[in-house]
Design an enzyme around this catalytic site. Structure first.
Site, mmCIF file in Angstrom:
data_model
loop_
_atom_site.group_PDB
_atom_site.id
_atom_site.type_symbol
_atom_site.label_atom_id
_atom_site.label_comp_id
_atom_site.label_asym_id
_atom_site.label_seq_id
_atom_site.Cartn_x
_atom_site.Cartn_y
_atom_site.Cartn_z
ATOM 1 N N GLU A 117 0.824 -1.205 0.000
ATOM 2 C CA GLU A 117 0.000 0.000 0.000
ATOM 3 C C GLU A 117 0.859 1.255 0.000
ATOM 4 O O GLU A 117 1.984 1.256 0.497
ATOM 5 C CB GLU A 117 -0.880 0.015 1.251
ATOM 6 C CG GLU A 117 -1.904 -1.103 1.208
ATOM 7 C CD GLU A 117 -2.914 -1.011 2.327
ATOM 8 O OE1 GLU A 117 -4.107 -1.167 2.034
ATOM 9 O OE2 GLU A 117 -2.531 -0.784 3.485
ATOM 10 N N CYS A 130 3.494 8.438 1.246
ATOM 11 C CA CYS A 130 3.988 7.477 2.231
ATOM 12 C C CYS A 130 4.044 6.132 1.505
ATOM 13 O O CYS A 130 3.023 5.631 1.036
ATOM 14 C CB CYS A 130 3.016 7.424 3.410
ATOM 15 S SG CYS A 130 3.420 6.171 4.633
ATOM 16 N N CYS A 137 6.584 -7.203 6.628
ATOM 17 C CA CYS A 137 7.708 -6.697 7.413
ATOM 18 C C CYS A 137 8.141 -7.798 8.364
ATOM 19 O O CYS A 137 7.310 -8.520 8.902
ATOM 20 C CB CYS A 137 7.276 -5.465 8.217
ATOM 21 S SG CYS A 137 8.647 -4.674 9.108
ATOM 22 N N CYS A 141 7.007 -5.861 15.346
ATOM 23 C CA CYS A 141 6.566 -4.960 16.425
ATOM 24 C C CYS A 141 5.105 -5.308 16.746
ATOM 25 O O CYS A 141 4.263 -5.318 15.841
ATOM 26 C CB CYS A 141 6.702 -3.498 15.997
ATOM 27 S SG CYS A 141 8.399 -3.070 15.540
ATOM 28 N N CYS A 144 1.957 -3.124 15.536
ATOM 29 C CA CYS A 144 1.876 -2.695 14.140
ATOM 30 C C CYS A 144 1.191 -3.757 13.295
ATOM 31 O O CYS A 144 1.566 -4.934 13.339
ATOM 32 C CB CYS A 144 3.287 -2.421 13.620
ATOM 33 S SG CYS A 144 3.342 -2.068 11.858
ATOM 34 N N CYS A 368 -0.600 5.502 10.231
ATOM 35 C CA CYS A 368 0.616 4.765 10.595
ATOM 36 C C CYS A 368 0.317 3.405 11.190
ATOM 37 O O CYS A 368 -0.486 3.282 12.095
ATOM 38 C CB CYS A 368 1.393 5.532 11.644
ATOM 39 S SG CYS A 368 1.806 7.136 11.102
HETATM 40 N N1 SAH Z 1 9.607 -0.029 9.710
HETATM 41 C C1 SAH Z 1 9.735 1.387 9.766
HETATM 42 C C2 SAH Z 1 8.734 2.142 8.924
HETATM 43 C C3 SAH Z 1 7.291 1.714 8.910
HETATM 44 S S1 SAH Z 1 6.160 2.168 10.160
HETATM 45 C C4 SAH Z 1 9.659 1.854 11.194
HETATM 46 O O1 SAH Z 1 9.261 1.091 12.048
HETATM 47 O O2 SAH Z 1 10.033 2.980 11.467
HETATM 48 C C5 SAH Z 1 6.019 3.903 10.271
HETATM 49 C C6 SAH Z 1 5.750 4.359 11.710
HETATM 50 O O3 SAH Z 1 4.443 3.949 12.179
HETATM 51 C C7 SAH Z 1 6.749 3.777 12.700
HETATM 52 O O4 SAH Z 1 7.168 4.785 13.576
HETATM 53 C C8 SAH Z 1 5.912 2.752 13.410
HETATM 54 O O5 SAH Z 1 6.440 2.399 14.663
HETATM 55 C C9 SAH Z 1 4.581 3.447 13.492
HETATM 56 N N2 SAH Z 1 3.472 2.551 13.821
HETATM 57 C C10 SAH Z 1 3.355 1.239 13.530
HETATM 58 N N3 SAH Z 1 2.196 0.755 14.003
HETATM 59 C C11 SAH Z 1 1.557 1.778 14.604
HETATM 60 C C12 SAH Z 1 0.303 1.901 15.270
HETATM 61 N N4 SAH Z 1 -0.507 0.848 15.386
HETATM 62 N N5 SAH Z 1 -0.026 3.107 15.758
HETATM 63 C C13 SAH Z 1 0.780 4.164 15.603
HETATM 64 N N6 SAH Z 1 1.975 4.115 14.989
HETATM 65 C C14 SAH Z 1 2.353 2.928 14.496
#
Ligand code: SAH
Length: 391
Positions: A117, A130, A137, A141, A144, A368
């Site tokens: 996406e 974005c 991935c 985490c 996420c 995000c």
């Molecule tokens: N892998 C990279 C980029 C992708 S995520 C990274 O982790 O930085 C982009 C941002 O969204 C990251 O800061 C990530 O931690 C955040 N993110 C992921 N899941 C989220 C959620 N459920 N709520 C808010 N931010 C989130």
């Protein structure tokens, strides 16, 4: 118990992890090649080398990929050149808009059926794309959505670049309400961990920032690379001659909690990852953005704000707080507004510049950390032609 995700020992991630079959990469596209590479590809088709510049100018300069529109190319060469150098890499499966048309999310199907996406966000003074760097991935985490399904594969250079070029075309055709018709910024905050796809990420950034016809001509400082904190790759990026902005997804100032929220922390600790981020800022002069998703009763305590303040005080850094977007089935929720305000207040009192990110795209799961999971489940196996496009 939290398990450590598979992290390549070299930042140049292999295409397949754990000895599984190497995923089929897409056909070669002009955005995979620098200008010299395009010139030899064109020569291989029996065409004069200057056609490489012409076709590149169409793609990067005019955002045109339709052979018929390339009227400066001889009619008999057009299809041959576009078939070879501009194969279709991304097929839109679903487009959704919200925020009165200022936010648009596109779900793409790749040549092998993998789904990624991209999100286009318009503001009165700018348009930001974005984009995804991987399908899925591997960083796991737990808050996420993308992290839940694991890694499918790295994207090719052109699959990354083509997301941006496509969205730039959408912006140019006035599809983003209330914003200028020109894409000016790119954030690598879509699906994937950009630094786990290092060589392709860097090549894509070069293509996006080189002037037309070699590339799209965006400013390096308008490109933000967001990472969980793969320290060797961060250091490698710092050594490149690229003044991109770095965003570090910190989410906790202490190792105990960060080990759980960002499992890669089990390998590279908070102190190490911050040192690498500060070195990047010092080298590029670009303030590092510390990303911190505020999760109710998990990482939002006043003492954590104070600890974060002490770690960042006096550094070339600012904090970007993200109200958590709860993912389906997650036990976690966003922090209440008064708790968020107190967190901001304490950071600012410590002298740390702090902003709270707007929650663009929430209604369409385009915010995000929301990318992929629900849509992937919904459309997997649906041929692109049958799916809803252009809502
Ligand atoms: N892998 C990279 C980029 C992708 S995520 C990274 O982790 O930085 C982009 C941002 O969204 C990251 O800061 C990530 O931690 C955040 N993110 C992921 N899941 C989220 C959620 N459920 N709520 C808010 N931010 C989130």
């Amino acid at each position: 118990m939290t398990t450590l995700p598979v992290i390549p020992s070299s930042p140049d991630a292999p295409d397949a992890v754990g000895g599984r079959r190497r995923p089929a990469m897409p056909p070669r596209h002009l955005a995979d090649l620098d200008l010299a590479g395009r010139q030899s590809a064109v020569a291989g088709l029996g065409e004069p080398a200057f056609r490489a510049k012409q076709i590149s100018a169409h793609y990067f300069g005019r955002l045109v990929r339709d052979a018929e529109a390339m009227t400066d190319l001889p009619a008999r060469s057009r299809a041959r050149l576009t078939d070879d150098l501009l194969p279709t890499l991304l097929t839109p499966v679903r487009e959704q808009a919200c925020d009165d048309g200022a936010t648009r999310k596109t779900l793409w199907k790749l040549h092998d059926g993998a789904l990624v996406e991209s999100v286009l966000m318009g503001y009165p003074d700018r348009v930001t794309a974005c984009v995804s760097s991987q399908a899925g991935c591997g960083m796991a985490c737990p808050f996420c959505a993308t992290g839940q399904a694991g890694l499918t594969r790295n994207l090719s250079v052109a699959e990354i670049v083509d997301q941006v070029v496509s969205l730039a075309g959408d912006a140019a055709s006035g599809k983003v309400t209330g914003a200028p018709p020109r894409l000016s910024r790119v954030v690598f905050m879509g699906m994937g961990e950009p630094l786990a796809n290092y060589p392709r990420l860097v090549a894509a950034v070069r293509r996006l920032t080189n002037p037309s016809p070699e590339g799209l001509g965006l400013s390096q400082r308008h490109i933000t690379v967001s990472t969980v904190g793969l320290v060797p790759a961060m250091r490698r990026l710092t050594a490149e001659d690229l003044a991109v902005t770095l965003a570090l997804s910190l989410h906790a100032p202490d190792d105990d909690l960060r080990d759980e929220l960002v499992p890669v922390n089990q390998r590279w600790k908070v102190a190490e990852v911050l040192a690498a981020a500060f070195d990047h800022a010092a080298r590029t002069g670009r303030r590092v953005s510390i990303e911190y998703a505020l999760i109710r009763d998990v990482n939002d305590q006043p003492w954590r704000a104070d600890l974060l303040g002490r770690l960042l005080r006096g550094k070339l850094a600012h904090v970007n707080l993200i109200p958590l977007n709860p993912t389906p089935g997650s036990k976690w929720d966003a922090s209440p507004k008064p708790v968020e305000r107190e967190f901001v207040r304490r950071l600012r009192a410590a002298g740390v510049a702090t902003t709270v990110r707007d929650t663009r795209g929430r209604e369409i799961d385009g915010a995000c950390g929301q990318l992929a999971a629900t849509e992937v489940a919904a459309v997997q196996g649906v041929p692109a032609a049958d799916a809803e496009v252009g809502q």
